[in-house]
Design a protein around this motif. Structure first.
Motif, short mmCIF file in Angstrom:
data_model
loop_
_atom_site.label_atom_id
_atom_site.label_comp_id
_atom_site.label_asym_id
_atom_site.label_seq_id
_atom_site.Cartn_x
_atom_site.Cartn_y
_atom_site.Cartn_z
N LEU A 57 3.49 -6.95 -66.28
CA LEU A 57 4.46 -6.66 -67.28
C LEU A 57 3.70 -5.65 -68.23
N VAL A 58 4.65 -4.65 -68.32
CA VAL A 58 4.12 -3.74 -69.46
C VAL A 58 5.05 -3.61 -70.51
N SER A 59 4.53 -4.26 -71.84
CA SER A 59 5.67 -4.72 -72.72
C SER A 59 4.76 -5.14 -73.97
N THR A 60 5.19 -5.79 -74.99
CA THR A 60 4.79 -6.25 -76.15
C THR A 60 5.35 -7.78 -76.32
N VAL A 61 4.79 -8.64 -77.16
CA VAL A 61 5.16 -9.88 -77.44
C VAL A 61 4.88 -10.05 -78.96
N ASP A 62 5.55 -10.74 -79.77
CA ASP A 62 5.20 -11.06 -81.21
C ASP A 62 3.82 -11.91 -81.11
N ASP A 63 2.98 -11.53 -82.04
CA ASP A 63 1.84 -12.32 -82.35
C ASP A 63 2.23 -13.87 -82.89
N SER A 64 2.72 -14.58 -82.26
CA SER A 64 3.33 -15.79 -82.79
C SER A 64 3.20 -17.01 -81.92
N ALA A 65 3.55 -18.06 -82.02
CA ALA A 65 3.79 -19.42 -80.99
C ALA A 65 4.61 -19.00 -79.90
N LEU A 66 5.81 -18.47 -80.44
CA LEU A 66 6.75 -18.08 -79.39
C LEU A 66 6.30 -16.90 -78.57
N GLY A 67 5.54 -15.92 -78.91
CA GLY A 67 4.92 -15.08 -78.10
C GLY A 67 3.80 -15.66 -77.18
N GLU A 68 3.12 -16.68 -77.44
CA GLU A 68 2.00 -17.55 -76.51
C GLU A 68 2.93 -18.26 -75.62
N GLU A 69 4.09 -18.87 -76.14
CA GLU A 69 4.97 -19.53 -75.28
C GLU A 69 5.45 -18.48 -73.95
N ILE A 70 5.87 -17.68 -74.40
CA ILE A 70 6.33 -16.51 -73.35
C ILE A 70 5.15 -16.18 -72.43
N LYS A 71 4.15 -15.90 -72.84
CA LYS A 71 2.68 -15.62 -71.98
C LYS A 71 2.22 -16.46 -71.22
N LYS A 72 2.52 -18.05 -71.55
CA LYS A 72 2.11 -18.74 -70.88
C LYS A 72 3.01 -19.21 -69.57
N ARG A 73 4.28 -18.96 -69.82
CA ARG A 73 5.32 -19.10 -68.63
C ARG A 73 5.26 -18.17 -67.54
N THR A 75 2.38 -16.33 -67.17
CA THR A 75 1.02 -16.70 -66.38
C THR A 75 1.37 -17.55 -65.37
N GLN A 76 2.11 -18.70 -65.55
CA GLN A 76 2.06 -19.75 -64.82
C GLN A 76 2.87 -19.20 -63.48
N ALA A 77 3.65 -18.12 -63.66
CA ALA A 77 4.60 -17.40 -62.67
C ALA A 77 3.52 -16.50 -61.78
N GLY A 78 2.49 -16.19 -62.32
CA GLY A 78 1.61 -15.18 -61.45
C GLY A 78 1.69 -13.95 -61.96
N VAL A 79 2.38 -13.62 -63.10
CA VAL A 79 2.42 -12.21 -63.66
C VAL A 79 1.19 -11.86 -64.50
N SER A 80 0.60 -10.46 -63.92
CA SER A 80 -0.42 -10.17 -64.93
C SER A 80 -0.07 -9.79 -66.24
N LEU A 81 -0.85 -10.10 -67.26
CA LEU A 81 -0.59 -9.88 -68.87
C LEU A 81 -1.44 -8.89 -69.24
N GLU A 82 -2.00 -8.04 -68.52
CA GLU A 82 -3.10 -7.13 -68.96
C GLU A 82 -2.44 -5.97 -69.83
N TYR A 83 -1.38 -5.77 -69.58
CA TYR A 83 -0.55 -4.82 -70.50
C TYR A 83 0.56 -5.43 -71.35
N LEU A 84 0.24 -6.63 -71.68
CA LEU A 84 1.02 -7.33 -72.84
C LEU A 84 0.52 -7.59 -74.13
N PRO A 85 0.23 -6.67 -74.80
CA PRO A 85 -0.55 -6.76 -76.35
C PRO A 85 0.61 -7.46 -77.09
N ALA A 86 0.04 -8.35 -78.09
CA ALA A 86 0.86 -8.93 -79.35
C ALA A 86 0.98 -7.88 -80.47
N ALA A 87 2.16 -7.76 -80.93
CA ALA A 87 2.40 -7.19 -82.10
C ALA A 87 2.41 -7.58 -83.25
#
Length: 317
Positions: A57-73, A75-87
């Motif tokens: 996924l090439v995108s951004t998430v918030d630098d927050s607990a909710l952003g971490e929750e989205i990243k965790k899910r 990751t569990q699905a097998g999506v690479s987060l190399e291009y998903l920085p936190a804003a």
């Protein structure tokens, strides 16, 4: 190269309200309210991962607990987060959705994320992203700079790009971008702004003719238009495939996310080398399973795919 799909798009948090009984626009409606992970890019990449494709996924998430929750899910699905920085803020959007007693969307408001961080990353690492991918998915209404840069880089590397609209703002001002996509998928409401102003009121044969004419005259490679409960139509200018795909029977729970699911299933079929007429069967199946879920993604996609006779016949072709 092994199939690896990079999805360039947004992450949202959706607030959904479900009416228990007949929805009254100006009245009080008892029901339930849920917060779910959303966003076109996020929805699509999770679907593709659950359908067995390697993804990023090439995108951004918030630098927050909710952003971490989205990243965790993801990751569990097998999506690479190399291009998903936190804003620091507004790395994610928000979507407020109201659904009636039948699970049909009756109103919504979107708050777009700030795309500055994503745009900077795409401009800096776009070539790296494209080079590492076999196929790309692009939420084409992010902004002109992101869309044009990713399409131009993909063209240089001869990588197929599948486009999905957001709000048509960028597309309507840059129609040439559509000609550079391997396939463009939109709904009938969007088709009214692109293909024919009265598209939704046309008979099926007229819809097919309008789609074919539009693709030929505008120089698109292929295009699919979803028609809601009436199915979808498709045309591939290269193979001359023109046709209609009806829906399969479903128990409607929540129609939001169905368009992203249809797109995901269709793209998976195309990535696996199916003809467009076969790929839209995938899309129709995935959309139907998603409509039967209260979330934007069906969490049982892998199991349903393995148990479905139509899916399995296409997979072994």
């Amino acid at each position: 190269m092994t199939n690896f799909v990079s999805v360039v798009g947004t992450v949202f948090v959706d607030c959904k309200g479900f009416a228990n009984e007949q929805y009254i626009a100006l009245g009080r409606n008892l029901g339930s309210i849920q917060f779910v992970h959303g966003g076109v890019g996020r929805n699509v990449v999770e679907n593709l991962a659950n359908l067995g494709l390697s993804t990023a996924l090439v995108s951004t998430v918030d630098d927050s607990a909710l952003g971490e929750e989205i990243k965790k899910r993801l990751t569990q699905a097998g999506v690479s987060l190399e291009y998903l920085p936190a804003a620091p803020a507004q790395g994610m959007g928000m979507w407020l959705a109201l659904l009636n007693e039948h699970g049909e969307l009756v109103g919504s408001i979107s708050q777009m994320p700030n795309l500055a961080t994503m745009q900077h990353m795409v401009m800096q690492r776009g070539e790296e992203i494209v080079n590492a991918s076999s196929h790309l998915v692009l939420e084409i209404d992010l902004n002109e700079q992101i869309s044009r840069h990713m399409i131009e880089v993909a063209s240089r590397y001869n990588k197929p790009v599948y486009g999905i609209p957001g709000n048509l703002e960028v597309i309507l001002q840059n129609l040439d971008l559509l000609t550079k996509l391997d396939c463009f998928i939109c709904n009938n409401i969007e088709a009214e702004k692109l293909v024919h102003s009265d598209f939704s009121d046309l008979a099926l044969g007229e819809k097919l003719a309008s789609l074919q004419t539009y693709v030929e005259e505008q120089g698109l490679q292929s295009m699919v238009i979803t028609l809601g409960a009436d199915g979808s139509i498709y045309y591939d200018r290269r193979t001359k495939e023109l046709g209609y795909q009806p829906v399969f029977p479903v128990d409607v729970v929540d129609t939001s996310g169905a368009g992203d699911a249809f797109f995901s299933g269709t793209v998976m079929g195309l990535v696996r080398g199916l003809k467009l007429a076969e790929a839209v069967i995938y899309g129709t199946k995935v959309a139907g399973w998603t409509i039967e879920s209260k979330e934007n993604n069906c969490q049982e996609l892998e199991a349903k795919m393995q148990q479905d006779d139509v899916f399995q016949r296409l997979l072994v072709k």
